[in-house]
Design a protein around this motif. Structure first.
Motif, PDB file in Angstrom:
ATOM      1  N   GLN A 107       4.375 -17.066  28.164  1.00  0.00           N
ATOM      2  CA  GLN A 107       4.725 -18.207  27.324  1.00  0.00           C
ATOM      3  C   GLN A 107       6.147 -18.091  26.778  1.00  0.00           C
ATOM      4  N   VAL A 108       6.585 -16.862  26.521  1.00  0.00           N
ATOM      5  CA  VAL A 108       7.947 -16.624  26.057  1.00  0.00           C
ATOM      6  C   VAL A 108       8.592 -15.597  26.983  1.00  0.00           C
ATOM      7  N   GLN A 109       9.916 -15.646  27.051  1.00  0.00           N
ATOM      8  CA  GLN A 109      10.672 -14.728  27.900  1.00  0.00           C
ATOM      9  C   GLN A 109      11.689 -13.973  27.039  1.00  0.00           C
ATOM     10  N   ARG A 110      12.423 -13.098  27.686  1.00  0.00           N
ATOM     11  CA  ARG A 110      13.400 -12.277  26.966  1.00  0.00           C
ATOM     12  C   ARG A 110      14.493 -13.122  26.309  1.00  0.00           C
ATOM     13  N   ASP A 111      14.804 -14.297  26.889  1.00  0.00           N
ATOM     14  CA  ASP A 111      15.877 -15.113  26.327  1.00  0.00           C
ATOM     15  C   ASP A 111      15.379 -16.140  25.322  1.00  0.00           C
ATOM     16  N   THR A 112      14.077 -16.127  25.011  1.00  0.00           N
ATOM     17  CA  THR A 112      13.536 -17.050  24.008  1.00  0.00           C
ATOM     18  C   THR A 112      14.038 -16.656  22.627  1.00  0.00           C
ATOM     19  N   LEU A 113      14.506 -17.627  21.865  1.00  0.00           N
ATOM     20  CA  LEU A 113      14.994 -17.339  20.520  1.00  0.00           C
ATOM     21  C   LEU A 113      13.830 -16.975  19.608  1.00  0.00           C
ATOM     22  N   ALA A 114      14.000 -15.910  18.842  1.00  0.00           N
ATOM     23  CA  ALA A 114      12.946 -15.425  17.950  1.00  0.00           C
ATOM     24  C   ALA A 114      13.555 -15.069  16.595  1.00  0.00           C
ATOM     25  N   TRP A 115      12.678 -14.996  15.601  1.00  0.00           N
ATOM     26  CA  TRP A 115      13.100 -14.660  14.231  1.00  0.00           C
ATOM     27  C   TRP A 115      11.912 -14.026  13.529  1.00  0.00           C
ATOM     28  N   HIS A 116      12.168 -13.075  12.629  1.00  0.00           N
ATOM     29  CA  HIS A 116      11.102 -12.514  11.808  1.00  0.00           C
ATOM     30  C   HIS A 116      11.586 -12.394  10.379  1.00  0.00           C
TER      31      HIS A 116
END
Length: 332
Positions: A30-39
């Protein structure tokens, strides 16, 4: 518990969720290494690859996405209808984005245009940290490490002194040798150990920067702009020895090289860049020194002048006294 979010084109922000849910989404494709993420606690949206060590993604084999079917040319009537639907969808997305309640605890918003590969986001505009900006960060870091070192030394002297006095009071002078040897070992080893833990820990963290670098708005990255691993950060810290062996010329090289790299940066294949370089907002990069760096440099210069003045105030009278003694001795 740390709350994670990621951003998908056409869906917007997804979350909050636990780290296990992010790993599951990565495993399912569903997500890949280039998917933007935040925590929670991060300063900006970053590609998921930047958090690979924290999420333990390297040990996960993601599912392969099925190839998309080839596009079929649409008729003019269908194209017009699809264009109208797309326009309506964009208006709806904009309205829902603004309707979303704002909260000081909400993560930064990322637009669909922010998604893409890591290199495509950042490689076009990178501001490298200049020499004086790095000097200001070094001054702050040296103060922090020195304070930690002296705290350790004070605690060590208290315990060693108590043990030594106890041994001497019991007429067992040999027992005092052990604590005294331990004290000398701490004197020589504490500073490099504290320095190593400090630089390696901070420069391989999600902030990619020590406290001094954070204060002046710069960070450390590898040659591709990515976060350093623990071993890579250790190699960079160890390569500082080369700058000492070259009588600090290795540090001065950062003022003249094309990408503002010192000798240790070249050996370790690292870069020191603005904190907003290699992010989705390179337009926020600061190209000047900045207020914090200027204040630190000015205070450092004043302290250096005061130190030189103090040394001269002590040395000049001592030298004059020496000349008078020498003249009196030769006359006698």
């Amino acid at each position: 518990m740390t709350e994670w979010y990621y951003h998908l084109p056409g869906q917007g922000r997804v979350g909050p969720m636990a780290a296990d849910d992010v790993r599951t989404a990565y495993r399912d494709g569903q997500v890949q290494r280039d998917t933007l993420a935040w925590h929670s606690g991060a300063r900006d949206w970053q590609p998921l690859d930047r958090f690979s060590e924290e999420l333990e993604l390297d040990g996960i084999q993601p599912a392969r996405r099925a190839p998309e079917p080839p596009a079929i040319p649409a008729s003019p009537a269908y194209a017009a209808t699809a264009g109208a639907s797309a326009a309506q969808a964009s208006v709806y997305a904009a309205s829902t984005a603004y309707a979303e309640p704002s909260s000081p605890y909400a993560p930064p918003r990322a637009s669909v245009s922010d998604t893409g590969t890591y290199a495509a986001l950042d490689a076009s505009d990178v501001v490298y940290a200049g020499f004086w900006r790095r000097v200001a960060a070094l001054v702050i870091d040296a103060i922090v490490v020195s304070i930690a070192y002296y705290i350790v030394m004070i605690v060590m002297f208290i315990f060693v002194g108590a043990a030594a006095f106890g041994a001497i009071g019991s007429n067992n002078a040999g027992a005092a040798a052990g604590p005294i040897m331990a004290m000398f070992a701490v004197i020589y080893l504490a500073y490099p150990v504290i320095s190593g833990l400090y630089y390696i820990g901070f420069e391989s963290s999600t902030a990619q920067a020590t406290l001094g670098k954070m204060a002046v708005g710069i960070k450390v990255a590898d040659a591709d702009g990515r976060r350093l691993s623990r071993m890579h950060a250790f190699g960079r810290w160890a390569s500082h020895l080369l700058c000492y062996f070259t009588l600090y010329i290795g540090y001065v090289m950062a003022a003249f090289t094309e990408r503002k790299r010192g000798l240790h940066d070249m050996v370790a294949s690292t870069l020191v860049v603005d904190r907003w370089a290699y992010t989705s907002r390179p337009d926020r990069q600061q190209r000047g020194l900045g207020t914090v760096a200027i204040v630190v440099l000015v205070l450092g210069a004043l302290l250096a002048v005061a130190y030189v003045g103090l040394m001269m105030a002590v040395a000049i009278p001592a030298y004059q006294d020496y000349l008078q003694r020498a003249a009196a001795a030769s006359a006698g």
